[in-house]
Design a protein around this motif. Structure first.
Motif, PDB file in Angstrom:
ATOM      1  N   ALA A   1       0.963  -1.442   0.024  1.00  0.00           N
ATOM      2  CA  ALA A   1      -0.047   0.006   0.066  1.00  0.00           C
ATOM      3  C   ALA A   1       0.665   1.291   0.121  1.00  0.00           C
ATOM      4  O   ALA A   1       0.377   2.286  -0.737  1.00  0.00           O
ATOM      5  CB  ALA A   1      -0.936  -0.050   1.147  1.00  0.00           C
ATOM      6  N   LEU A   2       2.055   1.039   0.500  1.00  0.00           N
ATOM      7  CA  LEU A   2       2.933   2.326   0.731  1.00  0.00           C
ATOM      8  C   LEU A   2       3.189   2.932  -0.458  1.00  0.00           C
ATOM      9  O   LEU A   2       3.622   4.175  -0.844  1.00  0.00           O
ATOM     10  CB  LEU A   2       4.100   2.097   1.950  1.00  0.00           C
ATOM     11  N   PHE A   3       3.470   1.759  -1.549  1.00  0.00           N
ATOM     12  CA  PHE A   3       3.920   2.108  -2.908  1.00  0.00           C
ATOM     13  C   PHE A   3       3.043   3.090  -3.624  1.00  0.00           C
ATOM     14  O   PHE A   3       3.446   3.636  -4.651  1.00  0.00           O
ATOM     15  CB  PHE A   3       4.544   1.108  -3.578  1.00  0.00           C
ATOM     16  N   GLY A   4       1.676   3.075  -3.184  1.00  0.00           N
ATOM     17  CA  GLY A   4       0.741   3.461  -3.996  1.00  0.00           C
ATOM     18  C   GLY A   4      -0.091   4.948  -3.304  1.00  0.00           C
ATOM     19  O   GLY A   4      -0.859   5.317  -3.890  1.00  0.00           O
ATOM     20  N   ILE A   5       0.386   5.323  -2.468  1.00  0.00           N
ATOM     21  CA  ILE A   5       0.059   6.468  -1.927  1.00  0.00           C
ATOM     22  C   ILE A   5       0.459   7.702  -2.631  1.00  0.00           C
ATOM     23  O   ILE A   5       1.230   8.006  -3.444  1.00  0.00           O
ATOM     24  CB  ILE A   5       0.576   6.729  -0.348  1.00  0.00           C
ATOM     25  N   ASP A   6      -0.492   8.834  -2.462  1.00  0.00           N
ATOM     26  CA  ASP A   6      -0.611  10.125  -2.814  1.00  0.00           C
ATOM     27  C   ASP A   6      -0.023  11.003  -2.071  1.00  0.00           C
ATOM     28  O   ASP A   6      -0.842  11.164  -1.058  1.00  0.00           O
ATOM     29  CB  ASP A   6      -1.927  10.338  -3.716  1.00  0.00           C
ATOM     30  N   LYS A   7       1.127  11.518  -1.947  1.00  0.00           N
ATOM     31  CA  LYS A   7       1.684  12.449  -1.027  1.00  0.00           C
ATOM     32  C   LYS A   7       0.678  13.636  -0.949  1.00  0.00           C
ATOM     33  O   LYS A   7       0.802  14.071   0.352  1.00  0.00           O
ATOM     34  CB  LYS A   7       3.096  12.559  -1.334  1.00  0.00           C
TER      35      LYS A   7
ATOM     36  N   ASN B   1      -2.347  13.698  -0.309  1.00  0.00           N
ATOM     37  CA  ASN B   1      -3.252  13.274   0.603  1.00  0.00           C
ATOM     38  C   ASN B   1      -2.582  13.335   2.159  1.00  0.00           C
ATOM     39  O   ASN B   1      -3.475  13.500   2.952  1.00  0.00           O
ATOM     40  CB  ASN B   1      -3.779  12.009   0.499  1.00  0.00           C
ATOM     41  N   LEU B   2      -1.537  13.292   2.089  1.00  0.00           N
ATOM     42  CA  LEU B   2      -0.843  13.708   3.573  1.00  0.00           C
ATOM     43  C   LEU B   2      -0.180  14.836   3.933  1.00  0.00           C
ATOM     44  O   LEU B   2       0.028  15.212   5.146  1.00  0.00           O
ATOM     45  CB  LEU B   2       0.417  12.561   3.703  1.00  0.00           C
ATOM     46  N   LEU B   3       0.402  15.645   2.733  1.00  0.00           N
ATOM     47  CA  LEU B   3       1.146  16.729   3.048  1.00  0.00           C
ATOM     48  C   LEU B   3       0.415  17.960   2.382  1.00  0.00           C
ATOM     49  O   LEU B   3      -0.109  17.740   1.351  1.00  0.00           O
ATOM     50  CB  LEU B   3       2.658  16.570   2.604  1.00  0.00           C
ATOM     51  N   PRO B   4       0.472  19.164   2.821  1.00  0.00           N
ATOM     52  CA  PRO B   4       1.499  19.818   3.880  1.00  0.00           C
ATOM     53  C   PRO B   4       0.815  19.660   5.105  1.00  0.00           C
ATOM     54  O   PRO B   4      -0.434  19.671   5.253  1.00  0.00           O
ATOM     55  CB  PRO B   4       1.955  21.035   3.458  1.00  0.00           C
ATOM     56  N   VAL B   5       1.748  19.489   6.173  1.00  0.00           N
ATOM     57  CA  VAL B   5       1.179  19.700   7.647  1.00  0.00           C
ATOM     58  C   VAL B   5       1.983  20.600   8.120  1.00  0.00           C
ATOM     59  O   VAL B   5       3.135  21.047   8.354  1.00  0.00           O
ATOM     60  CB  VAL B   5       1.803  18.536   8.445  1.00  0.00           C
ATOM     61  N   THR B   6       0.856  21.524   8.738  1.00  0.00           N
ATOM     62  CA  THR B   6       1.617  23.051   9.140  1.00  0.00           C
ATOM     63  C   THR B   6       1.215  23.074  10.798  1.00  0.00           C
ATOM     64  O   THR B   6       0.441  22.298  11.337  1.00  0.00           O
ATOM     65  CB  THR B   6       0.496  24.075   8.487  1.00  0.00           C
TER      66      THR B   6
ATOM     67  N   SER C   1      -3.881   6.785   0.334  1.00  0.00           N
ATOM     68  CA  SER C   1      -4.626   6.139  -0.814  1.00  0.00           C
ATOM     69  C   SER C   1      -5.974   6.582  -1.173  1.00  0.00           C
ATOM     70  O   SER C   1      -6.342   6.857  -2.373  1.00  0.00           O
ATOM     71  CB  SER C   1      -4.788   4.494  -0.593  1.00  0.00           C
ATOM     72  N   PHE C   2      -6.720   6.812   0.016  1.00  0.00           N
ATOM     73  CA  PHE C   2      -8.140   7.270  -0.129  1.00  0.00           C
ATOM     74  C   PHE C   2      -8.380   8.929   0.021  1.00  0.00           C
ATOM     75  O   PHE C   2      -9.506   9.400  -0.334  1.00  0.00           O
ATOM     76  CB  PHE C   2      -9.038   6.611   0.852  1.00  0.00           C
TER      77      PHE C   2
ATOM     78  N   PHE D   1      -9.570   0.010   6.570  1.00  0.00           N
ATOM     79  CA  PHE D   1      -8.473  -1.048   6.233  1.00  0.00           C
ATOM     80  C   PHE D   1      -8.506  -1.882   5.207  1.00  0.00           C
ATOM     81  O   PHE D   1      -8.154  -2.387   4.418  1.00  0.00           O
ATOM     82  CB  PHE D   1      -7.892  -1.508   7.552  1.00  0.00           C
ATOM     83  N   PHE D   2      -9.802  -2.611   5.285  1.00  0.00           N
ATOM     84  CA  PHE D   2     -10.382  -3.744   4.724  1.00  0.00           C
ATOM     85  C   PHE D   2     -10.757  -3.102   3.157  1.00  0.00           C
ATOM     86  O   PHE D   2     -10.627  -3.976   2.389  1.00  0.00           O
ATOM     87  CB  PHE D   2     -11.527  -4.410   5.276  1.00  0.00           C
ATOM     88  N   SER D   3     -11.036  -1.937   3.224  1.00  0.00           N
ATOM     89  CA  SER D   3     -11.213  -1.279   1.773  1.00  0.00           C
ATOM     90  C   SER D   3      -9.909  -1.032   0.971  1.00  0.00           C
ATOM     91  O   SER D   3      -9.826  -1.178  -0.228  1.00  0.00           O
ATOM     92  CB  SER D   3     -11.917   0.018   1.949  1.00  0.00           C
ATOM     93  N   LEU D   4      -9.034  -0.706   1.849  1.00  0.00           N
ATOM     94  CA  LEU D   4      -7.499  -0.766   1.268  1.00  0.00           C
ATOM     95  C   LEU D   4      -7.158  -2.187   0.653  1.00  0.00           C
ATOM     96  O   LEU D   4      -6.817  -2.152  -0.244  1.00  0.00           O
ATOM     97  CB  LEU D   4      -6.617  -0.341   2.285  1.00  0.00           C
ATOM     98  N   VAL D   5      -7.538  -3.072   1.422  1.00  0.00           N
ATOM     99  CA  VAL D   5      -7.010  -4.582   1.125  1.00  0.00           C
ATOM    100  C   VAL D   5      -7.750  -4.738  -0.207  1.00  0.00           C
ATOM    101  O   VAL D   5      -7.191  -5.482  -1.255  1.00  0.00           O
ATOM    102  CB  VAL D   5      -7.323  -5.380   2.117  1.00  0.00           C
ATOM    103  N   ARG D   6      -9.182  -4.522  -0.400  1.00  0.00           N
ATOM    104  CA  ARG D   6      -9.899  -4.815  -1.409  1.00  0.00           C
ATOM    105  C   ARG D   6      -9.404  -4.044  -2.671  1.00  0.00           C
ATOM    106  O   ARG D   6      -9.596  -4.781  -3.807  1.00  0.00           O
ATOM    107  CB  ARG D   6     -11.396  -4.204  -1.166  1.00  0.00           C
ATOM    108  N   ASN D   7      -8.663  -3.146  -2.490  1.00  0.00           N
ATOM    109  CA  ASN D   7      -8.094  -2.372  -3.631  1.00  0.00           C
ATOM    110  C   ASN D   7      -6.655  -2.494  -4.259  1.00  0.00           C
ATOM    111  O   ASN D   7      -6.125  -2.088  -5.004  1.00  0.00           O
ATOM    112  CB  ASN D   7      -8.412  -0.780  -3.574  1.00  0.00           C
ATOM    113  N   LEU D   8      -6.187  -3.376  -3.279  1.00  0.00           N
ATOM    114  CA  LEU D   8      -4.742  -3.806  -3.715  1.00  0.00           C
ATOM    115  C   LEU D   8      -4.431  -4.906  -4.664  1.00  0.00           C
ATOM    116  O   LEU D   8      -5.558  -5.842  -4.706  1.00  0.00           O
ATOM    117  CB  LEU D   8      -3.941  -4.192  -2.359  1.00  0.00           C
TER     118      LEU D   8
END
Length: 374
Positions: free
Chosen positions: A164-170, A172-177, A239-240, A252-259
């Motif tokens: 899953a970590l290889f498919g994340i969109d950064k 969605n996580l950054l920036p953090v202020t 991912s989402f 988490f199980f939605s993540l597994v479904r899409n892997l």
């Protein structure tokens, strides 16, 4: 009571790792995402200082045990005979309600992911019977199952996170202020809630154990778990996105479904969902054991941490059957309609757990100190 029958930190921590997976994947990271937004992946790390202090408190509390005492015996000594017995009757009410909720939640997970046309009563009853068989045995058997399950469950979890970590969109996580500081702290509350369960429940299984400084091993466990939850949250939210994660019931199980694994279109969601039966099984079995132990002690028995014959009814062991029946009944009555699960999962159970973990247990310890019995 057999005072030589004790368990070491490694066995109890193995149990704690497996049982924490049951509530954590139910509440986290969806509930935290509603509170923290994009910065939710920092919530587990923000919860670590509070949980470290809580572990320090529990180590001090459990360090007050005398020869042959476990946590239920500490309740009696801290509060005195009458108040202690009253608490020993009250604590199983919470434990059995929680056990029933775990049974119902596990059934709901199987229905929504694999068996959409099945009645929840079927899965609730079957799991309740299996947990009854485990509770009728010894704690050593439950700990052995935890040690056997731990490598498999952790390997599957790390494999999923690795893909899953290889498919994340950064984005969605950054920036953090700095503006995210307060939301992150609010998002840490569900983490504190789910991990507190895995911290205090093994205290019921500790039994008469040798004294010593257990804080280091438990602190290392906590930091490892917080890092694991951080990776899990980063994978799901990356991912989402935080908005969709907050709306998902089981992200988490939605993540597994899409892997997709190894360029294959085969999905492993059913395997992962089925594997998560083991955390539910161990959690409910431990709750049943703790509940019956408190009830039998309150009624003047000397329950043992050792193995007994499963069909032996001496020493009020029929209470184990009663506890299992009560847990199953709670599982059948909780949220008969699926829409009611959200209320129980996100409000009622977390509120009751926080009260027990951060009000009842500290109050018992403070009372013991004031009465100078600790």
């Amino acid at each position: 009571m057999n005072t030589t029958h004790s368990y070491n930190d490694r066995q109890l921590l193995a149990l704690a790792v497996v049982i924490f997976l049951s509530p954590s994947l139910r509440l986290f990271p969806s509930t935290s995402a509603r509170l923290a937004g994009r910065a939710v992946w920092l919530s587990a790390l923000a919860a670590a200082p509070v949980l470290l202090l809580y572990i320090l408190f529990l180590c001090r509390f459990m360090g007050c045990r005398r020869e042959g005492e476990g946590l239920p015996e500490l309740f009696l000594r801290a509060l005195g005979e009458k108040a202690g017995r009253a608490l020993l009757f009250a604590v199983p009410v919470w434990l059995l309600l929680y056990a029933g909720f775990v049974l119902r939640s596990g059934a709901d997970r199987l229905i929504t992911t694999i068996y959409p046309l099945s009645p929840p009563a079927f899965f609730t009853l079957i799991m309740g019977i299996l947990c009854l068989i485990a509770a009728l045995g010894s704690l050593r058997s439950i700990l052995r199952v935890a040690k056997l399950c731990l490598p498999l469950v952790c390997a599957i979890l790390l494999l999923i996170l690795g893909f899953a970590l290889f498919g994340i969109d950064k984005t969605n996580l950054l920036p953090v202020t700095g503006r995210d500081a307060v939301p992150v702290l609010l998002g840490a509350l569900p983490v504190i809630n789910v991990l507190s369960v895995a911290v205090y429940l093994p205290c019921f299984a500790a039994g008469p154990a040798p004294k010593g400084d257990h804080f280091r091993s438990y602190a290392a466990w906590l930091l490892a778990v917080c890092v694991l939850l951080t990776l899990l949250c980063a994978s799901v939210v990356g991912s989402f996105g935080p908005e969709l994660t907050a709306r998902l019931t089981r992200p988490f199980f939605s993540l597994v479904r899409n892997l997709v694994f190894f360029n294959s279109l085969e999905r492993v969601e059913a395997l992962v969902v089925t594997l998560w039966i083991f955390p539910d099984f161990l959690l409910v079995s431990l709750l049943l054991f703790a509940a019956q132990f408190c009830l039998r002690l309150a009624l003047g028995e000397k329950p043992s941490y050792r193995a007994d014959r499963r069909l032996d009814m001496s020493g009020r062991r029929w209470l184990i059957w009663f506890c299992a029946a009560a847990a199953v009944a709670c599982g059948l009555l909780i949220a008969p309609e699926p829409e009611g699960m959200a209320l129980w999962s996100e409000k009622i159970i977390p509120a009751l757990n926080m009260c027990f973990a951060f009000l009842v247990l500290p109050a018992v310890w403070v009372t013991g100190k004031l009465r100078k019995v600790f």
